[in-house]
Design a protein around this motif. Structure first.
Motif, PDB file in Angstrom:
ATOM      1  N   ASN A 113       2.846  81.734  38.212  1.00 30.12           N
ATOM      2  CA  ASN A 113       2.894  81.217  39.336  1.00 30.12           C
ATOM      3  C   ASN A 113       4.131  81.635  40.517  1.00 30.12           C
ATOM      4  N   GLY A 114       5.254  82.239  39.171  1.00 23.02           N
ATOM      5  CA  GLY A 114       6.764  82.382  38.940  1.00 23.02           C
ATOM      6  C   GLY A 114       7.760  81.964  38.571  1.00 23.02           C
ATOM      7  N   GLY A 115       7.272  80.958  37.933  1.00 25.09           N
ATOM      8  CA  GLY A 115       8.427  79.900  37.698  1.00 25.09           C
ATOM      9  C   GLY A 115       8.772  80.249  36.599  1.00 25.09           C
ATOM     10  N   LYS A 116       9.796  79.625  35.852  1.00 21.08           N
ATOM     11  CA  LYS A 116      10.730  79.589  34.524  1.00 21.08           C
ATOM     12  C   LYS A 116      10.853  78.184  33.349  1.00 21.08           C
ATOM     13  N   VAL A 117      10.564  77.792  33.042  1.00 25.40           N
ATOM     14  CA  VAL A 117      10.700  77.341  31.644  1.00 25.40           C
ATOM     15  C   VAL A 117      11.794  77.325  31.088  1.00 25.40           C
ATOM     16  N   ILE A 118      13.012  77.350  31.684  1.00 23.13           N
ATOM     17  CA  ILE A 118      14.258  77.526  31.110  1.00 23.13           C
ATOM     18  C   ILE A 118      14.797  77.055  29.906  1.00 23.13           C
ATOM     19  N   ASP A 119      13.630  75.653  29.732  1.00 19.85           N
ATOM     20  CA  ASP A 119      14.683  74.886  27.688  1.00 19.85           C
ATOM     21  C   ASP A 119      12.943  74.151  28.029  1.00 19.85           C
ATOM     22  N   ALA A 120      12.119  73.910  26.608  1.00 18.88           N
ATOM     23  CA  ALA A 120      11.613  72.478  26.097  1.00 18.88           C
ATOM     24  C   ALA A 120      12.267  71.316  24.807  1.00 18.88           C
ATOM     25  N   ILE A 121      12.132  70.580  25.344  1.00 19.87           N
ATOM     26  CA  ILE A 121      13.069  69.192  24.152  1.00 19.87           C
ATOM     27  C   ILE A 121      11.803  68.439  24.387  1.00 19.87           C
ATOM     28  N   PRO A 122      11.734  68.261  22.756  1.00 20.40           N
ATOM     29  CA  PRO A 122      11.152  67.848  21.909  1.00 20.40           C
ATOM     30  C   PRO A 122      11.534  66.140  22.091  1.00 20.40           C
ATOM     31  N   ALA A 123      11.264  65.037  21.811  1.00 26.60           N
ATOM     32  CA  ALA A 123      11.423  64.197  22.017  1.00 26.60           C
ATOM     33  C   ALA A 123      11.317  62.962  21.345  1.00 26.60           C
ATOM     34  N   GLY A 124      11.273  63.136  20.293  1.00 31.05           N
ATOM     35  CA  GLY A 124      10.582  61.681  19.864  1.00 31.05           C
ATOM     36  C   GLY A 124       8.846  61.918  19.659  1.00 31.05           C
ATOM     37  N   GLY A 125       7.924  60.386  18.974  1.00 34.23           N
ATOM     38  CA  GLY A 125       6.628  60.106  19.125  1.00 34.23           C
ATOM     39  C   GLY A 125       5.934  59.058  19.707  1.00 34.23           C
ATOM     40  N   PRO A 126       4.847  59.211  19.618  1.00 35.33           N
ATOM     41  CA  PRO A 126       4.019  57.930  20.486  1.00 35.33           C
ATOM     42  C   PRO A 126       4.728  56.559  20.056  1.00 35.33           C
ATOM     43  N   GLY A 127       5.215  56.982  18.360  1.00 35.93           N
ATOM     44  CA  GLY A 127       5.090  55.348  17.625  1.00 35.93           C
ATOM     45  C   GLY A 127       6.127  54.361  17.655  1.00 35.93           C
ATOM     46  N   ALA A 128       7.298  55.007  18.777  1.00 40.78           N
ATOM     47  CA  ALA A 128       8.215  54.155  19.356  1.00 40.78           C
ATOM     48  C   ALA A 128       8.538  54.662  19.970  1.00 40.78           C
ATOM     49  N   VAL A 129       9.120  53.764  21.556  1.00 40.50           N
ATOM     50  CA  VAL A 129      10.106  54.527  22.176  1.00 40.50           C
ATOM     51  C   VAL A 129      11.450  55.116  21.961  1.00 40.50           C
ATOM     52  N   PRO A 130      11.395  56.232  22.488  1.00 41.18           N
ATOM     53  CA  PRO A 130      13.416  56.634  21.242  1.00 41.18           C
ATOM     54  C   PRO A 130      14.609  55.790  22.936  1.00 41.18           C
ATOM     55  N   ASP A 131      15.737  56.875  22.474  1.00 38.33           N
ATOM     56  CA  ASP A 131      16.117  56.498  23.494  1.00 38.33           C
ATOM     57  C   ASP A 131      16.422  58.290  24.334  1.00 38.33           C
ATOM     58  N   PHE A 132      16.186  58.001  25.440  1.00 43.41           N
ATOM     59  CA  PHE A 132      15.678  59.380  25.851  1.00 43.41           C
ATOM     60  C   PHE A 132      16.929  60.459  26.932  1.00 43.41           C
ATOM     61  N   THR A 133      17.966  59.351  26.495  1.00 41.73           N
ATOM     62  CA  THR A 133      19.457  59.896  27.668  1.00 41.73           C
ATOM     63  C   THR A 133      19.952  61.081  26.825  1.00 41.73           C
ATOM     64  N   PRO A 134      19.642  60.990  25.550  1.00 41.35           N
ATOM     65  CA  PRO A 134      20.214  62.093  25.092  1.00 41.35           C
ATOM     66  C   PRO A 134      19.528  64.102  26.004  1.00 41.35           C
ATOM     67  N   PHE A 135      18.496  63.967  25.148  1.00 44.88           N
ATOM     68  CA  PHE A 135      17.341  64.408  26.159  1.00 44.88           C
ATOM     69  C   PHE A 135      17.677  64.902  27.519  1.00 44.88           C
ATOM     70  N   PHE A 136      17.423  64.102  28.455  1.00 42.96           N
ATOM     71  CA  PHE A 136      17.303  63.673  29.699  1.00 42.96           C
ATOM     72  C   PHE A 136      18.587  64.728  29.895  1.00 42.96           C
ATOM     73  N   GLN A 137      20.273  64.046  29.879  1.00 41.31           N
ATOM     74  CA  GLN A 137      21.327  64.775  29.993  1.00 41.31           C
ATOM     75  C   GLN A 137      21.536  66.111  29.639  1.00 41.31           C
ATOM     76  N   ARG A 138      20.671  66.749  28.225  1.00 40.55           N
ATOM     77  CA  ARG A 138      20.872  68.144  27.819  1.00 40.55           C
ATOM     78  C   ARG A 138      19.862  68.742  29.121  1.00 40.55           C
TER      79      ARG A 138
END
Ligand code: PHB
Length: 406
Positions: free
Chosen positions: A190-215
Motif C-alpha cells: 500500500n505504498g509504505g516502506k519498512v526501513i528497519d526490522a529489529i529483533p528484540a529478545g524472545g518470549p521467555g524473559a522480558v528484555p530491556d527494550f531501550t536499545p531497540f527503541f533508541q535505534r
C-alpha cells in the motif's frame, strides 16, 4: 427364591450396573488443558482458564447431558519441552477425549507430532503462528494468527494513518517473525516502506527494550510497529516508548492488539494514550454478547477483573469443544470432532466467528482502535474502523512461512 433365580437376578443387576457405568463413561468427556500456569505466561493461562470455566458455567444447559472434565497441566516455560510431555501424558495416561490450550507457539509446534499420534481434536486457544495448523489436521484454532491483525494493520497504517515509513521491533520467535512478515507485506503493497526490522529478545524473559527503541527513534520513522507476546512484555514496551519520549518525537506506536491487552492496559498509564492497534477483541467492544460476557466475568471474578483477547480465546474454544461433544454425541472420535467444526459459526463476544473449513483457522473481524482516556479516568479502546471476516492471509496468499516448500 430358588438358587437359579437368585443367580439370574444377580446377573441382571451386574449387567445393568455395567451398562450404567458405560453410559456414565460415555457422558463424561475429558479435556486435557495445556497452559503455562507458572512462569512468564501465568497471567495469560489464568485468563484462558477462566474463559473456559466461565463458558461451562454460563452455558451449563448447552453441555447437558454430558459432563466436561478439565484435566489441567502446566506447560511452564515457553520452549515446548513441558508442553510436549504434558500432551503425551494427557493422551496416554489420562486418556483424554480432546486437547486444548497452548499460549505460546513453540509449545504448539513442539506438541504437533504427539497431537498427530493421538488423533484427538486439539483446540488452540492462543498460539498464533500461522503455520501451526498445517502441522496437524487435529488442530483447530479459535484464537487468531499474527497475520489476521498485522496484515490488516499494514494496510490501515498506510491508508488511514498515512504513514510512509515504519520501523518494526519484534520478539524473535515464530509469531514475531509472522507479525513482521504480515505487516511488511501489506504496508509495502500500500505504498509504505519498512526501513528497519529489529529483533528484540524472545518470549521467555522480558528484555530491556531501550536499545531497540533508541535505534528506532534515531531512524525517525512515521510509525513504530511492535509485536511482543501479551503480558509483561507489552507493559514494558509501552513504558519504554513513554520513557524515550517517542510520541513527542512524532513517532506513533502501533501494533497488534497484543500490546494493549486489557488486563495490562490500566497499568500502562498515560504513555498508552494514542496507541493504535488492530485486534479481534477488547473489553470495550460494544455488542450484546460482549456486554453479557464482561458482566458475567466481573460477577464471577470480581469487579476489578477484566476480560481480554486471551480470555475470549478460551471462551470461544470451549464453545467449539461443546459443539463437537454434542455433534459426536459425546464420542469425540478425533476425525468426527474436527469435521464437526469445519464451517462452525458462533456469536462470540468478539463478534461473529467461523472456522474456515479449508484451514481449520478462525475467520473474524479485526478492530482498529485507539487508546483514549475516558470520563471515568480509565483507559479505553475507541474503535476507529472494522475490517470484516478476516482470514489468515498467510495461508490464503501462501506467502511467508506459509509459502510452499521448494
Ligand atoms: C505465541 O507465542 O504464539 C503468542 C503468545 C502471546 C501473544 C501472541 C502470540 O500475545
Amino acid at each position: 427364591m430358588s438358587k437359579r433365580m437368585t443367580a439370574a437376578v444377580a446377573a441382571l443387576v451386574v449387567a445393568a450396573g455395567a451398562a450404567m457405568t458405560q453410559q456414565a463413561a460415555a457422558q463424561e468427556v475429558k479435556v486435557g488443558v495445556v497452559l503455562p500456569f507458572t512462569g512468564v505466561g501465568a497471567e495469560l493461562a489464568q485468563q484462558i482458564d477462566r474463559g473456559m470455566e466461565l463458558y461451562l458455567k454460563v452455558n451449563a444447559d448447552q453441555v447437558k447431558p454430558y459432563t466436561i472434565t478439565l484435566i489441567k497441566r502446566d506447560s511452564k516455560a515457553p520452549d515446548g519441552v513441558a508442553a510436549k510431555i504434558a500432551v503425551q501424558e494427557l493422551l496416554t495416561q489420562d486418556k483424554v477425549d480432546a486437547l486444548a490450550g497452548w499460549v505460546y507457539s513453540p509449545d504448539a509446534i513442539a506438541s504437533a507430532p504427539v497431537v498427530n499420534a493421538g488423533k484427538k481434536l486439539a483446540v488452540i486457544m492462543n498460539a498464533a503462528t500461522s503455520f501451526i495448523t498445517n502441522l496437524s489436521t487435529d488442530y483447530v484454532r479459535t484464537s487468531f494468527t499474527m497475520w489476521h491483525s498485522s496484515y490488516a494493520l499494514g494496510e490501515q497504517a498506510a491508508k488511514t494513518l498515512h504513514a510512509k515509513t515504519a520501523v518494526v521491533v519484534y520478539s524473535d520467535y515464530p509469531p514475531g517473525r509472522d507479525s513482521l512478515e504480515a505487516f511488511k507485506n501489506s504496508f509495502e503493497a500500500n505504498g509504505g516502506k519498512v526501513i528497519d526490522a529489529i529483533p528484540a529478545g524472545g518470549p521467555g524473559a522480558v528484555p530491556d527494550f531501550t536499545p531497540f527503541f533508541q535505534r528506532a527513534k534515531d531512524e525517525k520513522p512515521d510509525v513504530l510497529f511492535v509485536f511482543v507476546p501479551a503480558g509483561d512484555h507489552a507493559s514494558a514496551v509501552v513504558k519504554t516508548y513513554g520513557a524515550l519520549g517517542m510520541a513527542a518525537a512524532g513517532i506513533k506506536l502501533i501494533g497488534p492488539g497484543d500490546i494493549t491487552q486489557d488486563i495490562k492496559l490500566q497499568g500502562m498509564g498515560d504513555a498508552a494514550i494514542g496507541l493504535i492497534t488492530m485486534g479481534h477483541y477488547n473489553a470495550d467492544l460494544d455488542n450484546p454478547q460482549n456486554k453479557r460476557f464482561v458482566a458475567a466475568w466481573k460477577k464471577e471474578y470480581g469487579a476489578d477483573s477484566t476480560t481480554d483477547f486471551t480470555a475470549v480465546g478460551g471462551y470461544d474454544g470451549m464453545a467449539a469443544i461443546v459443539h463437537a461433544v454434542q455433534a459426536t454425541k459425546g464420542k469425540m472420535d478425533g476425525d468426527d470432532a474436527v469435521k464437526s467444526l469445519l464451517g462452525w459459526k458462533f456469536d462470540s463476544p468478539q463478534g461473529p466467528i467461523m472456522i474456515d473449513p479449508q484451514t481449520r483457522d478462525i475467520v473474524m473481524n479485526e478492530y482498529l482502535s485507539e487508546v483514549v482516556k475516558g470520563s471515568d479516568g480509565k483507559l479505553h479502546e475507541k474503535q476507529l474502523a472494522v475490517v470484516h471476516n478476516v482470514k489468515d492471509e498467510c495461508k490464503a496468499l501462501a506467502v511467508g512461512s506459509c509459502a510452499p516448500k521448494k
